[in-house]
Design a protein around this motif. Structure first.
Motif, PDB file in Angstrom:
ATOM      1  N   ARG A  82       0.830  -1.207   0.000  1.00 26.90           N
ATOM      2  CA  ARG A  82       0.000   0.000   0.000  1.00 26.90           C
ATOM      3  C   ARG A  82       0.866   1.260   0.000  1.00 26.90           C
ATOM      4  O   ARG A  82       0.584   2.226  -0.702  1.00 26.90           O
ATOM      5  CB  ARG A  82      -0.928   0.009   1.211  1.00 26.90           C
ATOM      6  CG  ARG A  82      -2.017  -1.015   1.131  1.00 26.90           C
ATOM      7  CD  ARG A  82      -2.850  -1.018   2.374  1.00 26.90           C
ATOM      8  NE  ARG A  82      -3.814  -2.102   2.332  1.00 26.90           N
ATOM      9  CZ  ARG A  82      -4.527  -2.481   3.366  1.00 26.90           C
ATOM     10  NH1 ARG A  82      -4.405  -1.864   4.518  1.00 26.90           N
ATOM     11  NH2 ARG A  82      -5.371  -3.474   3.261  1.00 26.90           N
ATOM     12  N   ILE A  83       1.922   1.239   0.811  1.00 27.12           N
ATOM     13  CA  ILE A  83       2.829   2.387   0.860  1.00 27.12           C
ATOM     14  C   ILE A  83       3.491   2.594  -0.486  1.00 27.12           C
ATOM     15  O   ILE A  83       3.604   3.720  -0.974  1.00 27.12           O
ATOM     16  CB  ILE A  83       3.883   2.203   1.975  1.00 27.12           C
ATOM     17  CG1 ILE A  83       3.202   2.293   3.345  1.00 27.12           C
ATOM     18  CG2 ILE A  83       4.998   3.223   1.864  1.00 27.12           C
ATOM     19  CD1 ILE A  83       4.088   1.871   4.500  1.00 27.12           C
ATOM     20  N   SER A  84       3.910   1.509  -1.119  1.00 23.86           N
ATOM     21  CA  SER A  84       4.537   1.590  -2.439  1.00 23.86           C
ATOM     22  C   SER A  84       3.579   2.196  -3.451  1.00 23.86           C
ATOM     23  O   SER A  84       3.959   3.059  -4.255  1.00 23.86           O
ATOM     24  CB  SER A  84       4.988   0.206  -2.887  1.00 23.86           C
ATOM     25  OG  SER A  84       5.486   0.255  -4.190  1.00 23.86           O
ATOM     26  N   ASN A  85       2.324   1.768  -3.411  1.00 31.83           N
ATOM     27  CA  ASN A  85       1.324   2.320  -4.337  1.00 31.83           C
ATOM     28  C   ASN A  85       1.092   3.802  -4.080  1.00 31.83           C
ATOM     29  O   ASN A  85       0.916   4.585  -5.021  1.00 31.83           O
ATOM     30  CB  ASN A  85       0.011   1.543  -4.226  1.00 31.83           C
ATOM     31  CG  ASN A  85       0.114   0.158  -4.817  1.00 31.83           C
ATOM     32  OD1 ASN A  85       0.974  -0.109  -5.647  1.00 31.83           O
ATOM     33  ND2 ASN A  85      -0.751  -0.743  -4.388  1.00 31.83           N
ATOM     34  N   LEU A  86       1.080   4.204  -2.814  1.00 30.80           N
ATOM     35  CA  LEU A  86       0.918   5.618  -2.494  1.00 30.80           C
ATOM     36  C   LEU A  86       2.106   6.437  -2.994  1.00 30.80           C
ATOM     37  O   LEU A  86       1.939   7.535  -3.528  1.00 30.80           O
ATOM     38  CB  LEU A  86       0.757   5.817  -0.985  1.00 30.80           C
ATOM     39  CG  LEU A  86      -0.590   5.439  -0.411  1.00 30.80           C
ATOM     40  CD1 LEU A  86      -0.544   5.466   1.108  1.00 30.80           C
ATOM     41  CD2 LEU A  86      -1.668   6.361  -0.929  1.00 30.80           C
ATOM     42  N   LYS A  88       4.019   5.747  -5.519  1.00 28.28           N
ATOM     43  CA  LYS A  88       3.906   5.827  -6.971  1.00 28.28           C
ATOM     44  C   LYS A  88       2.882   6.882  -7.376  1.00 28.28           C
ATOM     45  O   LYS A  88       3.087   7.617  -8.328  1.00 28.28           O
ATOM     46  CB  LYS A  88       3.535   4.473  -7.558  1.00 28.28           C
ATOM     47  CG  LYS A  88       4.677   3.486  -7.535  1.00 28.28           C
ATOM     48  CD  LYS A  88       4.239   2.131  -8.054  1.00 28.28           C
ATOM     49  CE  LYS A  88       5.358   1.105  -7.896  1.00 28.28           C
ATOM     50  NZ  LYS A  88       4.917  -0.240  -8.276  1.00 28.28           N
ATOM     51  N   ALA A  89       1.781   6.943  -6.620  1.00 26.45           N
ATOM     52  CA  ALA A  89       0.750   7.920  -6.934  1.00 26.45           C
ATOM     53  C   ALA A  89       1.228   9.346  -6.679  1.00 26.45           C
ATOM     54  O   ALA A  89       0.917  10.265  -7.428  1.00 26.45           O
ATOM     55  CB  ALA A  89      -0.505   7.633  -6.108  1.00 26.45           C
ATOM     56  N   VAL A  90       2.014   9.526  -5.622  1.00 25.44           N
ATOM     57  CA  VAL A  90       2.469  10.866  -5.255  1.00 25.44           C
ATOM     58  C   VAL A  90       3.678  11.290  -6.073  1.00 25.44           C
ATOM     59  O   VAL A  90       3.731  12.395  -6.598  1.00 25.44           O
ATOM     60  CB  VAL A  90       2.801  10.936  -3.734  1.00 25.44           C
ATOM     61  CG1 VAL A  90       3.450  12.255  -3.385  1.00 25.44           C
ATOM     62  CG2 VAL A  90       1.543  10.734  -2.916  1.00 25.44           C
ATOM     63  N   PHE A  91       4.660  10.403  -6.194  1.00 24.27           N
ATOM     64  CA  PHE A  91       5.921  10.765  -6.834  1.00 24.27           C
ATOM     65  C   PHE A  91       6.061  10.275  -8.259  1.00 24.27           C
ATOM     66  O   PHE A  91       7.070  10.536  -8.907  1.00 24.27           O
ATOM     67  CB  PHE A  91       7.106  10.205  -6.009  1.00 24.27           C
ATOM     68  CG  PHE A  91       7.141  10.739  -4.612  1.00 24.27           C
ATOM     69  CD1 PHE A  91       7.434  12.071  -4.368  1.00 24.27           C
ATOM     70  CD2 PHE A  91       6.874   9.911  -3.528  1.00 24.27           C
ATOM     71  CE1 PHE A  91       7.483  12.559  -3.064  1.00 24.27           C
ATOM     72  CE2 PHE A  91       6.915  10.395  -2.244  1.00 24.27           C
ATOM     73  CZ  PHE A  91       7.217  11.718  -2.013  1.00 24.27           C
ATOM     74  N   GLY A  92       5.121   9.565  -8.760  1.00 25.65           N
ATOM     75  CA  GLY A  92       5.220   9.014 -10.110  1.00 25.65           C
ATOM     76  C   GLY A  92       5.822   7.641 -10.080  1.00 25.65           C
ATOM     77  O   GLY A  92       6.081   7.065  -9.028  1.00 25.65           O
ATOM     78  N   LYS A  93       6.076   7.098 -11.233  1.00 25.30           N
ATOM     79  CA  LYS A  93       6.554   5.707 -11.336  1.00 25.30           C
ATOM     80  C   LYS A  93       7.965   5.543 -10.821  1.00 25.30           C
ATOM     81  O   LYS A  93       8.339   4.485 -10.350  1.00 25.30           O
ATOM     82  CB  LYS A  93       6.469   5.227 -12.782  1.00 25.30           C
ATOM     83  CG  LYS A  93       5.071   5.189 -13.290  1.00 25.30           C
ATOM     84  CD  LYS A  93       4.740   3.848 -13.788  1.00 25.30           C
ATOM     85  CE  LYS A  93       3.313   3.857 -14.302  1.00 25.30           C
ATOM     86  NZ  LYS A  93       2.626   2.662 -14.131  1.00 25.30           N
ATOM     87  N   GLN A  94       8.801   6.572 -10.907  1.00 22.70           N
ATOM     88  CA  GLN A  94      10.188   6.441 -10.482  1.00 22.70           C
ATOM     89  C   GLN A  94      10.293   6.752  -9.017  1.00 22.70           C
ATOM     90  O   GLN A  94      10.136   7.879  -8.571  1.00 22.70           O
ATOM     91  CB  GLN A  94      11.101   7.382 -11.269  1.00 22.70           C
ATOM     92  CG  GLN A  94      12.549   7.247 -10.860  1.00 22.70           C
ATOM     93  CD  GLN A  94      13.438   8.251 -11.568  1.00 22.70           C
ATOM     94  OE1 GLN A  94      12.952   9.098 -12.278  1.00 22.70           O
ATOM     95  NE2 GLN A  94      14.726   8.128 -11.355  1.00 22.70           N
ATOM     96  N   VAL A  95      10.522   5.717  -8.203  1.00 21.40           N
ATOM     97  CA  VAL A  95      10.718   5.888  -6.779  1.00 21.40           C
ATOM     98  C   VAL A  95      12.133   5.400  -6.481  1.00 21.40           C
ATOM     99  O   VAL A  95      12.513   4.312  -6.854  1.00 21.40           O
ATOM    100  CB  VAL A  95       9.705   5.070  -5.971  1.00 21.40           C
ATOM    101  CG1 VAL A  95       9.981   5.197  -4.483  1.00 21.40           C
ATOM    102  CG2 VAL A  95       8.292   5.512  -6.287  1.00 21.40           C
ATOM    103  N   GLY A  96      12.927   6.208  -5.847  1.00 18.42           N
ATOM    104  CA  GLY A  96      14.300   5.838  -5.552  1.00 18.42           C
ATOM    105  C   GLY A  96      15.224   6.960  -5.929  1.00 18.42           C
ATOM    106  O   GLY A  96      14.800   8.048  -6.321  1.00 18.42           O
ATOM    107  N   PRO A  97      16.528   6.713  -5.865  1.00 18.03           N
ATOM    108  CA  PRO A  97      17.483   7.776  -6.170  1.00 18.03           C
ATOM    109  C   PRO A  97      17.419   8.195  -7.634  1.00 18.03           C
ATOM    110  O   PRO A  97      17.256   7.369  -8.526  1.00 18.03           O
ATOM    111  CB  PRO A  97      18.841   7.158  -5.823  1.00 18.03           C
ATOM    112  CG  PRO A  97      18.611   5.695  -5.682  1.00 18.03           C
ATOM    113  CD  PRO A  97      17.147   5.463  -5.468  1.00 18.03           C
ATOM    114  N   SER A  98      17.511   9.482  -7.872  1.00 18.04           N
ATOM    115  CA  SER A  98      17.499  10.033  -9.227  1.00 18.04           C
ATOM    116  C   SER A  98      18.864   9.878  -9.859  1.00 18.04           C
ATOM    117  O   SER A  98      19.883   9.977  -9.191  1.00 18.04           O
ATOM    118  CB  SER A  98      17.135  11.506  -9.221  1.00 18.04           C
ATOM    119  OG  SER A  98      15.922  11.701  -8.541  1.00 18.04           O
ATOM    120  N   GLU A  99      18.870   9.675 -11.162  1.00 14.30           N
ATOM    121  CA  GLU A  99      20.158   9.539 -11.860  1.00 14.30           C
ATOM    122  C   GLU A  99      20.423  10.762 -12.694  1.00 14.30           C
ATOM    123  O   GLU A  99      19.620  11.465 -13.129  1.00 14.30           O
ATOM    124  CB  GLU A  99      20.129   8.312 -12.746  1.00 14.30           C
ATOM    125  CG  GLU A  99      20.084   7.053 -11.888  1.00 14.30           C
ATOM    126  CD  GLU A  99      20.127   5.798 -12.756  1.00 14.30           C
ATOM    127  OE1 GLU A  99      20.690   5.827 -13.851  1.00 14.30           O
ATOM    128  OE2 GLU A  99      19.597   4.814 -12.316  1.00 14.30           O
TER     129      GLU A  99
END
Length: 99
Positions: A82-86, A88-99
């Motif tokens: 559920r947290i992962s889905n939230l 994704k909804a808030v931050f978009g598909k890319q969750v994690g460190p930016s490159e």
């Protein structure tokens, strides 16, 4: 069924420390989880005993009151999903460190 441990007995249990022993903080944190689970289990057993007794009496009396099912308890996996889905909804598909 009689259990050997209670939540209070787990809480009050003390362990000797040794030179190369476990981290007391980690053990305490784990025991806190065990205590919470143990208390939940004890409450659920008592609820089921009462429900069982009610059903036994009700079968003799033919009561029309339906038995309410227990509220489902979300597992850790469900919560993480559920947290992962939230995220994704808030931050978009890319969750994690930016490159």
């Amino acid at each position: 069924m009689q259990t050997e441990l209670t939540a209070e007995a787990i809480y009050k249990q003390e362990f000797k420390t040794a030179l190369r022993g476990y981290s007391q903080e980690e053990v305490d944190q784990f025991l806190d989880v065990v205590i919470r689970d143990y208390e939940k289990m004890t409450k659920e057993i008592e609820r089921l005993r009462q429900e069982n007794e009610s059903l036994r009496r009700g079968s003799n009396e033919q009561t029309a009151e339906p038995v309410k099912p227990a509220q489902p308890v979300a597992s850790n996996y469900d919560m993480l999903r559920r947290i992962s889905n939230l995220e994704k909804a808030v931050f978009g598909k890319q969750v994690g460190p930016s490159e």
